[in-house]
Design a protein around this motif. Structure first.
Motif, PDB file in Angstrom:
ATOM      1  N   LYS A 188     -22.042  19.709 -20.298  1.00 24.99           N
ATOM      2  CA  LYS A 188     -22.451  21.071 -20.639  1.00 24.99           C
ATOM      3  C   LYS A 188     -21.326  21.730 -21.394  1.00 24.99           C
ATOM      4  O   LYS A 188     -20.191  21.771 -20.945  1.00 24.99           O
ATOM      5  CB  LYS A 188     -22.710  21.825 -19.327  1.00 24.99           C
ATOM      6  N   LYS A 189     -21.642  22.250 -22.517  1.00 25.54           N
ATOM      7  CA  LYS A 189     -20.598  22.929 -23.269  1.00 25.54           C
ATOM      8  C   LYS A 189     -20.863  24.431 -23.190  1.00 25.54           C
ATOM      9  O   LYS A 189     -22.003  24.874 -23.157  1.00 25.54           O
ATOM     10  CB  LYS A 189     -20.633  22.476 -24.720  1.00 25.54           C
ATOM     11  N   SER A 190     -19.784  25.165 -23.189  1.00 23.46           N
ATOM     12  CA  SER A 190     -19.956  26.609 -23.130  1.00 23.46           C
ATOM     13  C   SER A 190     -19.978  27.146 -24.557  1.00 23.46           C
ATOM     14  O   SER A 190     -19.484  26.513 -25.470  1.00 23.46           O
ATOM     15  CB  SER A 190     -18.785  27.225 -22.398  1.00 23.46           C
ATOM     16  N   ILE A 191     -20.581  28.318 -24.696  1.00 26.52           N
ATOM     17  CA  ILE A 191     -20.431  29.005 -25.967  1.00 26.52           C
ATOM     18  C   ILE A 191     -19.992  30.415 -25.673  1.00 26.52           C
ATOM     19  O   ILE A 191     -20.241  30.946 -24.586  1.00 26.52           O
ATOM     20  CB  ILE A 191     -21.716  29.003 -26.821  1.00 26.52           C
ATOM     21  N   GLU A 249     -21.405  34.479 -29.537  1.00 28.24           N
ATOM     22  CA  GLU A 249     -22.166  33.514 -30.323  1.00 28.24           C
ATOM     23  C   GLU A 249     -23.588  33.322 -29.803  1.00 28.24           C
ATOM     24  O   GLU A 249     -24.396  32.656 -30.444  1.00 28.24           O
ATOM     25  CB  GLU A 249     -21.432  32.170 -30.348  1.00 28.24           C
ATOM     26  N   ASN A 258     -25.584  35.744 -29.446  1.00 30.02           N
ATOM     27  CA  ASN A 258     -26.226  36.530 -30.499  1.00 30.02           C
ATOM     28  C   ASN A 258     -27.550  37.167 -30.101  1.00 30.02           C
ATOM     29  O   ASN A 258     -28.451  37.250 -30.898  1.00 30.02           O
ATOM     30  CB  ASN A 258     -26.416  35.636 -31.737  1.00 30.02           C
ATOM     31  N   LYS A 275     -29.111  36.260 -21.726  1.00 26.54           N
ATOM     32  CA  LYS A 275     -28.366  36.059 -22.975  1.00 26.54           C
ATOM     33  C   LYS A 275     -27.786  37.381 -23.464  1.00 26.54           C
ATOM     34  O   LYS A 275     -26.661  37.426 -23.956  1.00 26.54           O
ATOM     35  CB  LYS A 275     -29.303  35.494 -24.048  1.00 26.54           C
ATOM     36  N   PHE A 291     -20.574  31.599 -21.963  1.00 21.33           N
ATOM     37  CA  PHE A 291     -21.888  31.544 -21.327  1.00 21.33           C
ATOM     38  C   PHE A 291     -22.278  30.083 -21.127  1.00 21.33           C
ATOM     39  O   PHE A 291     -22.302  29.318 -22.091  1.00 21.33           O
ATOM     40  CB  PHE A 291     -22.874  32.247 -22.262  1.00 21.33           C
ATOM     41  N   ILE A 292     -22.536  29.717 -19.898  1.00 22.73           N
ATOM     42  CA  ILE A 292     -22.993  28.345 -19.641  1.00 22.73           C
ATOM     43  C   ILE A 292     -24.404  28.434 -19.079  1.00 22.73           C
ATOM     44  O   ILE A 292     -24.635  29.089 -18.064  1.00 22.73           O
ATOM     45  CB  ILE A 292     -22.085  27.612 -18.623  1.00 22.73           C
ATOM     46  N   SER A 293     -25.324  27.784 -19.730  1.00 22.65           N
ATOM     47  CA  SER A 293     -26.714  27.860 -19.283  1.00 22.65           C
ATOM     48  C   SER A 293     -27.162  26.506 -18.757  1.00 22.65           C
ATOM     49  O   SER A 293     -26.910  25.479 -19.376  1.00 22.65           O
ATOM     50  CB  SER A 293     -27.584  28.277 -20.464  1.00 22.65           C
ATOM     51  N   MET A 294     -27.799  26.522 -17.616  1.00 23.96           N
ATOM     52  CA  MET A 294     -28.338  25.282 -17.057  1.00 23.96           C
ATOM     53  C   MET A 294     -29.664  25.579 -16.376  1.00 23.96           C
ATOM     54  O   MET A 294     -29.904  26.696 -15.925  1.00 23.96           O
ATOM     55  CB  MET A 294     -27.374  24.697 -16.028  1.00 23.96           C
TER      56      MET A 294
END
Lengths: 560, 480
Positions: free
Chosen positions: A85-88, A92, A94, A149, A159-162
């Motif tokens: 999992k990558k964070s943004i 970003e 948006n 978001k 923000f990490i979404s799962m």
């Protein structure tokens, strides 16, 4: 925080997060330099030979690596616990608060949450309670994810979404290890960026009430336990990590431990939009398609009662598709109406009914139509049809003029009468009935039973929820009395409907004939026919311009 | 795992797409760097001889080799104390040797050194900026003057290393010759003299190498001054640039030597105090007398130079009565290298292959007393284009007079021999992709008039099996 210190912390965080990659890259660079150095020390002939064989060697190494990775993943089952999992960064994502429409109330609460997150340091200084978890509850398609978001964007945090289902594996322990990995990553990001938001969608997949039995804990239990531990552990780390959970399930289905203060202690209810909000949503999505300027969003909003923003988006998209299929350049009211119908009623089937079946269906639906139009205090007939759809041969589609959050006795009785009107219509015309009434009866009986047993709407004075009394404590006589009362309501309604259809036989015949001719009747056509017979819409609706409130009942129902 | 990035493409996703590009660029960069590094050659033409000698000395402990390059051929002289395992004189005197082949077996020590030098040569040749086609290694025995000469094609080295040809085939492609190098024996006393100057006292050198007569004559020679000066020099070394020899009369022979003297003055001595500056090239002719190497002695030294009254180095003419100088180029050199041409090399290789082929064939053994086929390559001249000739010298068992003209192209056994030979011929030329010939001649040495001329296209048809040896030779063809 001092900018230099902040930069140092971010560099350190990046190093800690990517130390393996950095070390591998360094090793690779050193190896490449050594290889070039070694090559340079070779005599040119051997250098040429080495270079000539290098592509083949690289292919072989790549092939070996692929085989090894395949074997590792497939045979040894490695890498299950890996959290890819990558964070943004929040900026970003948006999605701004201004983009969130149709859920103003939830938005207000969410804004408060953003303030708490961003003022985390100040809150800590004055000893305030740190916000740890926010639970967003509400029906699907109402914008929970979108709101999350927006929170991330406004707070400006990573923000990490799962999805909660991503934690669930058949291998016990894998989910828990993923939770650990997720929080480790989030803590690291929070260290570097001053905070981090974890969004777990469909929380019910891992947050249901835990079950305890002699066979040991299930995988879901251990995953949830790990989540609870990690949420508690946040306090000790003093990192600003906020978990936002979203679920469609009722709050009661979630494990109480998750909902206690200190975990998901802030709840945001994201409900379906009201009339005004629906109008805004319609306006928002209509802007994205070429549409007829004459379309009145308010009118559409009234028509789309109980629709979520996702439903409205779907309606507009479906309308655009229909317009394209029909060779039109713009979306008109008709396309939107067709789209609503398609979404509400389903796609038409090409079933060939016998004339007798078709006729019975027409009289059945005409019965529903008359009862709805003349008896129901709140609902209008949106459409009547004898074209088979889904599992039914015909349909009368009623729709509320406005959303209601409770049902009154009159409305429930009207529902029962409408359900029975199909049966009465067939019986009056043909002297016999079909099996098409089964679903109507089921609905009528359920309503009548509920009125008597649960909500005290019987006429013989029994008040209370008798379903909460255990079976063994319920006396036979009471049960008999309650059942008698239920039957009495059904009989009374049946009698009323028989009277109505006998009295309005001419109109009944007319609608049956119209349906047999046209197969489908729209609201406007229906209203016109009733007007022919001097029967204007009996609902005395005074709809304000705001459209927020509707009031009034029909005189027929009043007489009940 | 579900998709994560929402909405429009974020910077993060752009970073993710950029990463593979960076990695790919890195790999390409490394490949280019490595490719560029491969472009430069390790050994330059002007230094490769010295580099080869250095590799042999430093890495393999093989000293005193000499290297010369002629055209596209590199020659290496490897002087050895014991090239052969047997002591010829003792072996012959004790009657231990039953045949000459066993006498001429190289010793293991010599073979190891030959292999080391060959390997070093291949290393230098393959990594040099000069195109070298052939190598010639002369492993010479200091005592007997016998030398084993190995001639090989550089492309064959590449092919065997890349497993394009088997090692057994490679061995067949290297030409082995045994030759006598008289200069090696005759110059041995002179070589040892220059090796020992500076390491032995002058009177020991004189007594060990010179006759009484020679010592007396030496006292007025510049060489005497060299002996005396040796005690004042450090790191004294003589590079033997050229050695040639010529027989004279009465057990006497002449050895011409050109040496380069290098040294450093010992502390306390000025460079100007020496008769010859370091790096001076000196030339002498030694008159050697003696029946055998261990009895050789120097009876006279003729220098080619003198120092005048102003301490200038002057070259002098040889005595007119000797008339040596004009003949010097015809004297036998210790180490000469000829530029080998592929056509000649193939012809020599073919001759050896024919020999091996015919001596091991049972039918040939049963039907011929002697078979000899000599291949020769004739280079392009004004009159003839380049071509091969195959001289057949066949002696059938039924005839002592050799193969008669009438049997030349019809007799079954001779056709069999020619079939074997031509098959080998065409296979080898094809293997080398050698096309620099217009035709080839088949010559019967006992009846030269019965020869035949075949073209390359004939040869190709024969190779492809479209025409057999009988049809190849019997049709009407130009004869000579």
């Amino acid at each position: 925080m001092d900018p230099t210190k902040k930069t140092y912390r971010r560099i350190k965080m990046h190093f800690l997060n990517h130390r393996t990659k950095i070390l591998i890259a360094l090793a690779a660079i050193i190896l490449i330099i050594l290889a070039i150095w070694g090559m340079m020390s070779l005599e040119s002939y051997y250098r040429n030979i080495t270079l000539a064989t290098m592509p083949l060697q690289m292919v072989m190494v790549a092939l070996n690596a692929m085989i090894f990775v395949y074997m590792y993943m497939v045979v040894l089952r490695g890498g299950f616990a890996k959290l890819d999992k990558k964070s943004i960064k929040g900026s970003e994502v948006n999605v701004r608060f201004s983009d969130v429409i149709g859920i103003d109330e939830a938005k207000q609460e969410a804004w408060e949450v953003v303030q708490l997150i961003t003022d985390h340091a100040r809150l800590k200084r004055i000893g305030g309670k740190i916000l740890r978890g926010i639970l967003m509850i509400g029906p699907p398609g109402c914008g929970k994810t979108y709101l999350a978001k927006a929170i991330a964007t406004e707070a400006g945090l990573p923000f990490i979404s799962m999805s909660a289902s991503e934690f669930v594996e058949i291998f016990v322990g894998v989910g828990a290890s993923r939770v650990r990995a997720l929080f480790k990553k989030a803590n690291s990001l929070a260290y570097g960026f001053g905070g981090c938001i974890i969004f777990i969608d469909e929380l019910d997949a891992m947050g249901k009430n835990r079950t305890f039995n002699q066979f040991g804990n299930s995988e879901t239990n251990s995953t949830q336990n790990q989540l609870l531990v990690e949420m508690d552990g946040l306090g000790s780390r003093e990192e600003n990590v906020i978990i936002i959970g979203a679920t469609n399930s009722p709050e009661e289905t979630l494990d109480p431990a998750l909902l206690r203060p200190g975990r998901f202690d802030r709840k945001v209810y994201v409900g379906k939009p009201g009339l005004e909000e629906r109008e805004k949503v319609f306006q928002y999505y209509l802007k994205k398609v070429k549409h007829d300027p004459a379309i009145d969003a308010r009118k559409l909003a009234r028509k789309a009662v109980e629709k979520s923003p996702a439903d409205i988006e779907s309606i507009v998209k479906e309308a655009a598709l229909i317009a394209t299929r029909n060779g039109k350049d713009v979306v008109t009211y008709k396309e939107i109406s067709d789209a609503i119908e398609r979404i509400e009623l389903g796609v038409k089937h090409k079933i060939k009914m016998t004339p007798r079946e078709r006729e019975m269906t027409a009289y059945h639906e005409a019965g529903h139509l008359l009862a709805t139009y003349l008896l129901h205090p709140r609902k209008d007939v949106f459409k009547a049809s004898i074209i088979p759809r889904k599992s039914s041969l015909g349909v009368v589609h009623p729709t509320s003029r406005e959303e209601w959050f409770t049902e009154d006795r009159e409305s429930l009785l009207a529902d029962i009468k409408i359900a029975l009107a199909g049966y009465v219509g067939e019986k009056i015309k043909f002297g016999t009935t079909s099996s098409g009434v089964s679903a109507d009866f089921q609905m009528a009986m359920r309503s009548a039973h509920s009125m008597v047993w649960r909500i005290g709407m019987g006429s013989n004075g029994f008040v209370g929820d008798f379903t909460s009394i255990p079976d063994e404590q319920m006396s036979e006589s009471l049960r008999e009395k309650l059942n008698n009362e239920t039957t009495k309501i059904i009989e009374k309604c049946l009698h009323d409907v028989e009277d109505l259809l006998t009295k309005e036989k001419q109109i009944h015949e007319r609608f049956a004939h119209e349906l047999l001719t046209k197969e489908e009747l729209e609201y406007d056509e229906i209203e016109a026919i009733f007007n022919e017979y001097g029967k204007p819409n009996p609902r005395i609706f005074t709809v304000e311009d705001t459209g927020a409130k509707a009031e009034g009942t029909s005189s027929d129902v009043q007489s009940e | 795992m579900g998709a994560f990035v929402f909405g429009k493409e974020s910077k993060e996703s752009m970073k993710r797409t950029a990463l593979p590009k960076i990695i790919l660029s890195g790999i390409i960069g490394c490949a280019v760097l490595a490719g560029l590094s491969a472009c430069s050659k390790t050994y330059r033409e002007d230094t490769m001889a010295g580099e080869l000698a250095k590799i042999c000395r430093d890495e393999y402990g093989v000293d005193h080799i000499q290297v010369k390059i002629a055209g596209k051929t590199i020659g290496v002289l490897l002087p050895l104390d014991n090239l052969f395992s047997a002591n010829f004189q003792e072996a012959l005197a004790n009657r231990q040797i039953q045949n000459l082949e066993s006498l001429l077996q190289p010793s293991q020590e010599a073979l190891d050194k030959v292999e080391d030098v060959l390997f070093s040569t291949s290393r230098v040749v393959l990594s040099a900026d000069k195109d070298i086609d052939f190598y010639v290694l002369q492993a010479a025995d200091r005592k007997t003057g016998l030398q084993l000469v190995l001639t090989g094609y550089v492309q064959d080295i590449k092919r065997v290393r890349l497993w394009d040809i088997p090692r057994s085939e490679y061995r067949k492609r290297v030409l082995h010759d045994l030759k006598l190098n008289r200069t090696m024996i005759w110059s041995s006393i002179v070589q040892s003299l220059f090796e020992e100057i500076g390491h032995k006292p002058a009177h020991d050198l004189l007594s060990e190498h010179f006759s009484e007569e020679g010592i007396q004559a030496l006292e007025t020679s510049p060489l005497y001054q060299i002996f005396l000066d040796a005690a004042r020099k450090n790191n004294l070394h003589y590079d033997l640039i050229d050695i040639r020899s010529e027989a004279s009369a009465n057990n006497e022979f002449l050895v011409y030597v050109k040496v380069k003297e290098t040294y450093e003055p010992k502390p306390g001595f000025l460079a100007s105090s020496f008769a010859y500056q370091s790096g001076t090239e000196l030339e002498f002719i030694f008159v050697v007398h003696g029946p055998a190497p261990n009895q050789y002695e120097l009876i006279r030294v003729i220098p080619f130079f003198y120092i005048d009254d102003h301490d200038n180095f002057k070259r002098i003419q040889m005595p007119a009565n000797l008339q040596l100088e004009e003949n010097l180029s015809e004297w036998q050199s210790l180490f000469d290298v000829e530029d080998v041409q592929l056509g000649d090399f193939l012809a020599r290789q073919l001759s050896r292959r024919f020999d091996a082929l015919l001596t091991t064939d049972e039918r040939v053994f049963n039907t011929f007393n002697a078979t000899r086929v000599l291949a020769t390559y004739h280079r392009t001249t004004d009159r003839n284009p380049a071509h091969f000739s195959l001289d057949f010298d066949l002696e059938p068992k039924h005839s002592d007079a050799g193969l008669v003209a009438s049997d030349w192209v019809s007799e079954e056994d001779s056709l069999y021999v020619m079939n074997l030979v031509l098959r080998e011929f065409v296979t080898l030329l094809r293997s080398y992709s050698f096309t620099d010939f217009s035709h080839f001649e088949l010559i019967n040495v006992t009846s030269p008039a019965a020869g035949a001329i075949l073209t390359k296209s004939d040869l190709e048809l024969f190779r492809q099996g479209k025409i057999d040896i009988g049809h190849l030779l019997n049709p009407v063809r130009p004869t000579f």
